[in-house]
Design a protein around this motif. Structure first.
Motif, PDB file in Angstrom:
ATOM      1  N   GLY A 281     103.955  91.889  42.259  1.00  0.00           N
ATOM      2  CA  GLY A 281     104.993  91.131  42.032  1.00  0.00           C
ATOM      3  C   GLY A 281     104.887  89.819  41.321  1.00  0.00           C
ATOM      4  O   GLY A 281     105.749  89.007  41.024  1.00  0.00           O
ATOM      5  N   THR A 282     103.618  89.619  41.225  1.00  0.00           N
ATOM      6  CA  THR A 282     103.066  88.054  40.604  1.00  0.00           C
ATOM      7  C   THR A 282     102.294  88.191  39.181  1.00  0.00           C
ATOM      8  O   THR A 282     101.803  89.449  38.978  1.00  0.00           O
ATOM      9  CB  THR A 282     102.283  87.323  41.352  1.00  0.00           C
ATOM     10  OG1 THR A 282     100.940  87.971  41.849  1.00  0.00           O
ATOM     11  CG2 THR A 282     103.064  87.136  42.935  1.00  0.00           C
ATOM     12  N   VAL A 283     102.418  87.178  38.329  1.00  0.00           N
ATOM     13  CA  VAL A 283     101.523  87.422  37.342  1.00  0.00           C
ATOM     14  C   VAL A 283     100.349  86.499  37.362  1.00  0.00           C
ATOM     15  O   VAL A 283     100.541  85.439  37.517  1.00  0.00           O
ATOM     16  CB  VAL A 283     102.330  87.049  36.037  1.00  0.00           C
ATOM     17  CG1 VAL A 283     101.690  86.849  34.688  1.00  0.00           C
ATOM     18  CG2 VAL A 283     103.737  87.932  35.653  1.00  0.00           C
ATOM     19  N   PHE A 284      99.162  87.124  37.311  1.00  0.00           N
ATOM     20  CA  PHE A 284      97.894  86.235  37.251  1.00  0.00           C
ATOM     21  C   PHE A 284      97.511  85.969  36.052  1.00  0.00           C
ATOM     22  O   PHE A 284      97.374  86.547  35.072  1.00  0.00           O
ATOM     23  CB  PHE A 284      97.092  87.067  38.110  1.00  0.00           C
ATOM     24  CG  PHE A 284      95.541  86.308  37.959  1.00  0.00           C
ATOM     25  CD1 PHE A 284      95.409  85.573  39.450  1.00  0.00           C
ATOM     26  CD2 PHE A 284      94.365  86.485  37.213  1.00  0.00           C
ATOM     27  CE1 PHE A 284      94.393  85.067  39.377  1.00  0.00           C
ATOM     28  CE2 PHE A 284      93.374  85.862  37.534  1.00  0.00           C
ATOM     29  CZ  PHE A 284      93.154  85.212  38.608  1.00  0.00           C
ATOM     30  N   LYS A 285      97.160  84.600  35.931  1.00  0.00           N
ATOM     31  CA  LYS A 285      96.539  83.872  34.777  1.00  0.00           C
ATOM     32  C   LYS A 285      95.257  83.714  34.920  1.00  0.00           C
ATOM     33  O   LYS A 285      94.791  83.221  35.841  1.00  0.00           O
ATOM     34  CB  LYS A 285      97.462  82.528  34.396  1.00  0.00           C
ATOM     35  CG  LYS A 285      97.034  82.232  33.032  1.00  0.00           C
ATOM     36  CD  LYS A 285      97.796  80.864  32.818  1.00  0.00           C
ATOM     37  CE  LYS A 285      97.327  80.081  31.511  1.00  0.00           C
ATOM     38  NZ  LYS A 285      98.264  78.849  31.079  1.00  0.00           N
ATOM     39  N   ASP A 286      94.457  84.178  34.128  1.00  0.00           N
ATOM     40  CA  ASP A 286      92.986  83.800  33.861  1.00  0.00           C
ATOM     41  C   ASP A 286      92.542  82.506  34.179  1.00  0.00           C
ATOM     42  O   ASP A 286      93.053  81.663  33.841  1.00  0.00           O
ATOM     43  CB  ASP A 286      92.336  84.543  32.847  1.00  0.00           C
ATOM     44  CG  ASP A 286      92.073  85.839  32.673  1.00  0.00           C
ATOM     45  OD1 ASP A 286      92.656  86.781  33.518  1.00  0.00           O
ATOM     46  OD2 ASP A 286      91.965  86.441  31.513  1.00  0.00           O
ATOM     47  N   ILE A 287      91.519  82.476  35.282  1.00  0.00           N
ATOM     48  CA  ILE A 287      91.046  81.277  35.415  1.00  0.00           C
ATOM     49  C   ILE A 287      89.878  80.700  34.604  1.00  0.00           C
ATOM     50  O   ILE A 287      88.928  81.539  34.368  1.00  0.00           O
ATOM     51  CB  ILE A 287      90.530  81.221  36.936  1.00  0.00           C
ATOM     52  CG1 ILE A 287      91.565  81.492  38.003  1.00  0.00           C
ATOM     53  CG2 ILE A 287      89.956  79.777  37.378  1.00  0.00           C
ATOM     54  CD1 ILE A 287      92.849  80.460  38.178  1.00  0.00           C
ATOM     55  N   PRO A 288      89.964  79.459  34.132  1.00  0.00           N
ATOM     56  CA  PRO A 288      88.923  79.314  33.158  1.00  0.00           C
ATOM     57  C   PRO A 288      87.398  79.074  33.959  1.00  0.00           C
ATOM     58  O   PRO A 288      87.482  78.605  35.136  1.00  0.00           O
ATOM     59  CB  PRO A 288      89.179  78.008  32.468  1.00  0.00           C
ATOM     60  CG  PRO A 288      90.215  77.299  33.385  1.00  0.00           C
ATOM     61  CD  PRO A 288      90.721  78.243  34.194  1.00  0.00           C
ATOM     62  N   GLN A 289      86.341  79.122  33.239  1.00  0.00           N
ATOM     63  CA  GLN A 289      85.050  78.853  33.795  1.00  0.00           C
ATOM     64  C   GLN A 289      84.919  77.332  34.187  1.00  0.00           C
ATOM     65  O   GLN A 289      85.491  76.463  33.223  1.00  0.00           O
ATOM     66  CB  GLN A 289      83.678  79.230  32.997  1.00  0.00           C
ATOM     67  CG  GLN A 289      82.545  78.879  33.613  1.00  0.00           C
ATOM     68  CD  GLN A 289      82.125  79.872  34.649  1.00  0.00           C
ATOM     69  OE1 GLN A 289      82.316  81.113  34.587  1.00  0.00           O
ATOM     70  NE2 GLN A 289      81.343  79.522  35.495  1.00  0.00           N
ATOM     71  N   GLU A 290      84.763  77.097  35.449  1.00  0.00           N
ATOM     72  CA  GLU A 290      84.654  75.574  35.899  1.00  0.00           C
ATOM     73  C   GLU A 290      83.330  75.391  36.385  1.00  0.00           C
ATOM     74  O   GLU A 290      82.568  75.963  36.862  1.00  0.00           O
ATOM     75  CB  GLU A 290      85.857  75.541  36.950  1.00  0.00           C
ATOM     76  CG  GLU A 290      87.105  75.714  36.509  1.00  0.00           C
ATOM     77  CD  GLU A 290      88.153  75.478  37.566  1.00  0.00           C
ATOM     78  OE1 GLU A 290      88.794  74.499  37.357  1.00  0.00           O
ATOM     79  OE2 GLU A 290      88.545  76.134  38.635  1.00  0.00           O
ATOM     80  N   ALA A 291      83.078  73.930  36.475  1.00  0.00           N
ATOM     81  CA  ALA A 291      81.967  73.314  36.918  1.00  0.00           C
ATOM     82  C   ALA A 291      81.832  73.680  38.409  1.00  0.00           C
ATOM     83  O   ALA A 291      82.729  73.543  39.260  1.00  0.00           O
ATOM     84  CB  ALA A 291      81.775  71.736  36.647  1.00  0.00           C
ATOM     85  N   CYS A 292      80.538  74.202  38.713  1.00  0.00           N
ATOM     86  CA  CYS A 292      80.450  74.567  40.307  1.00  0.00           C
ATOM     87  C   CYS A 292      79.207  74.706  40.609  1.00  0.00           C
ATOM     88  O   CYS A 292      77.921  74.617  39.969  1.00  0.00           O
ATOM     89  CB  CYS A 292      81.190  76.128  40.298  1.00  0.00           C
ATOM     90  SG  CYS A 292      80.330  77.070  39.149  1.00  0.00           S
ATOM     91  N   PRO A 293      78.891  74.640  42.040  1.00  0.00           N
ATOM     92  CA  PRO A 293      77.506  74.763  42.544  1.00  0.00           C
ATOM     93  C   PRO A 293      76.974  75.957  42.671  1.00  0.00           C
ATOM     94  O   PRO A 293      77.705  76.889  42.211  1.00  0.00           O
ATOM     95  CB  PRO A 293      77.965  74.007  44.108  1.00  0.00           C
ATOM     96  CG  PRO A 293      79.111  74.227  44.208  1.00  0.00           C
ATOM     97  CD  PRO A 293      79.793  74.280  43.035  1.00  0.00           C
ATOM     98  N   THR A 294      75.950  76.110  42.975  1.00  0.00           N
ATOM     99  CA  THR A 294      75.293  77.522  42.916  1.00  0.00           C
ATOM    100  C   THR A 294      75.614  78.275  44.212  1.00  0.00           C
ATOM    101  O   THR A 294      76.496  77.607  45.260  1.00  0.00           O
ATOM    102  CB  THR A 294      73.714  77.488  42.800  1.00  0.00           C
ATOM    103  OG1 THR A 294      73.345  76.615  44.244  1.00  0.00           O
ATOM    104  CG2 THR A 294      73.209  76.874  41.809  1.00  0.00           C
ATOM    105  N   ILE A 295      75.538  79.640  44.212  1.00  0.00           N
ATOM    106  CA  ILE A 295      76.054  80.618  45.201  1.00  0.00           C
ATOM    107  C   ILE A 295      75.221  80.292  46.836  1.00  0.00           C
ATOM    108  O   ILE A 295      73.928  80.464  46.277  1.00  0.00           O
ATOM    109  CB  ILE A 295      76.244  81.916  44.851  1.00  0.00           C
ATOM    110  CG1 ILE A 295      77.012  82.039  43.653  1.00  0.00           C
ATOM    111  CG2 ILE A 295      76.726  82.738  46.072  1.00  0.00           C
ATOM    112  CD1 ILE A 295      78.605  81.826  43.910  1.00  0.00           C
TER     113      ILE A 295
END
Length: 363
Positions: free
Chosen positions: A271-285
């Motif tokens: 029932g929700t519309v998901f909008k793609d999340i852009p690649q963001e600055a982030c630390p390593t896993i």
């Protein structure tokens, strides 16, 4: 019956109107001149060498301080942007962070708003004042437009507004869209920005990273307002196997999987519309990291330090160490082997429903 206005009355009324227009014009011209002088004197426009006197070592090691363009957050102003100007949204974000340092209590600043469009954030009051002398109608129209219509009159490039939200997990959204000239972001201090990931095997506390992944965090905050999250679930679970130790460190000469030491799920609610999340600055896993698979809505929680993945995935949060036991428990549930794009995976026999919820406020 009203008295007919005499010529002398009309003459006096006309003189008062002309006097009022002249007075308003002079005041507006004086204000314009004052603003221009202020921009060259006591206004804090901080350059690259003077801007933010934070710890340079911390700045280089941090690497995360971002916001969302075309978004304006409201809130109580802790520092007024009209008197505090910086060169970039990153510096504005770091100035907000600086108000959290050395304080065991709530941050004095948990949100910031930056005017970084050089074309639209230029001061426009002088342009308006130049037209105040053309005619009486122009004067009146310009004043009304200044007061009621044109929000960006008087703005300057680099304005950095540091604010405090009444509820940081439910920030006051003023406006958004392509016509919004502001960039806004959130900052969570120690003990703040923690939400709960509820499952039938226990509740996992998650610390969000709005400075590293603002778009991601705003989507998660939207999920908090939903009464349900039907379709949100964990569907894949793989243990650390013999490749990583209890602390999540890779064992020398061991393969990097499979298994890949993670549990994977989705927050694509029915029932929700998901909008793609852009690649963001982030630390390593690392162990406990929560990251998107691609641009979402699938995500995973890592059971190990995956330095081999470098920064391929957007990390938007971290499971608190004391709750990793629940994540480990889910990873040990019965699975069925499968192959996705030539990669061996382990799919849960029975998916585990999940839902993001907010922590209860202290009474």
């Amino acid at each position: 019956m009203g008295r007919r206005q005499t010529d002398s009355d009309l003459h006096r009324f006309t003189l008062w109107v002309l006097f009022l227009i002249a007075a308003i014009s002079c005041c507006m011209a004086y204000y314009s001149f004052s603003v221009s002088l202020k921009g060259n004197s006591d206004t804090i426009f901080v350059g690259s060498s003077e801007s933010w006197r934070g710890n340079e070592e911390e700045r280089e090691g941090d690497g995360c301080c971002g916001g969302v363009e075309h978004l304006e957050l409201w809130g109580d102003a802790m520092k007024w942007g009209s008197d505090f100007k910086l060169n970039s949204s990153e510096e504005c974000c770091r100035a907000c962070k600086e108000m959290c340092e050395g304080d065991d209590g709530p941050c004095l600043c948990d949100s910031w708003v930056f005017c970084g469009n050089k074309q639209d954030c230029g001061s426009r009051f002088g342009e308006v004042s130049q037209h105040l002398f053309l005619s009486s109608l122009t004067v009146i129209y310009s004043i009304l437009r200044f007061v009621a219509i044109n929000k960006i009159v008087g703005l300057d490039f680099g304005e950095c507004w540091l604010k405090k939200q009444k509820d940081a997990l439910d920030p006051d959204w003023r406006d958004s869209g392509d016509k919004v000239i502001w960039t806004s972001g959130l900052v969570f201090g120690k003990g703040e920005g923690i939400i709960k990931l509820k499952t039938e095997h226990g509740i996992v506390n998650v610390k969000l990273f709005p400075d590293c992944a603002p778009h991601s965090v705003y989507y998660i905050l939207e999920l908090l307002s939903l009464q349900h999250c039907a379709g949100c679930q964990f569907y894949r679970a793989e243990s650390r196997g013999n490749s990583w130790d209890l602390q999540g460190n890779h064992i020398e000469h061991a393969p990097y999987g499979p298994p890949y030491a993670l549990i994977q799920g989705t927050v694509d609610a029915y029932g929700t519309v998901f909008k793609d999340i852009p690649q963001e600055a982030c630390p390593t896993i690392r162990r406990g990291s929560i990251a998107w698979v691609g641009s979402g809505p699938d995500f995973f929680i890592s059971l190990a330090n995956h330095h081999e993945w470098k920064k391929a995935y957007t990390v938007f949060g971290q499971v608190l160490p004391e709750d990793m036991e629940i994540v480990e428990k889910i990873s040990q549930l019965p699975t069925i082997p499968d192959v996705w794009s030539n990669v061996k995976v382990a799919v849960l026999e029975r998916p585990v429903p999940l839902r993001f919820i907010r922590m209860r406020k202290s009474p």
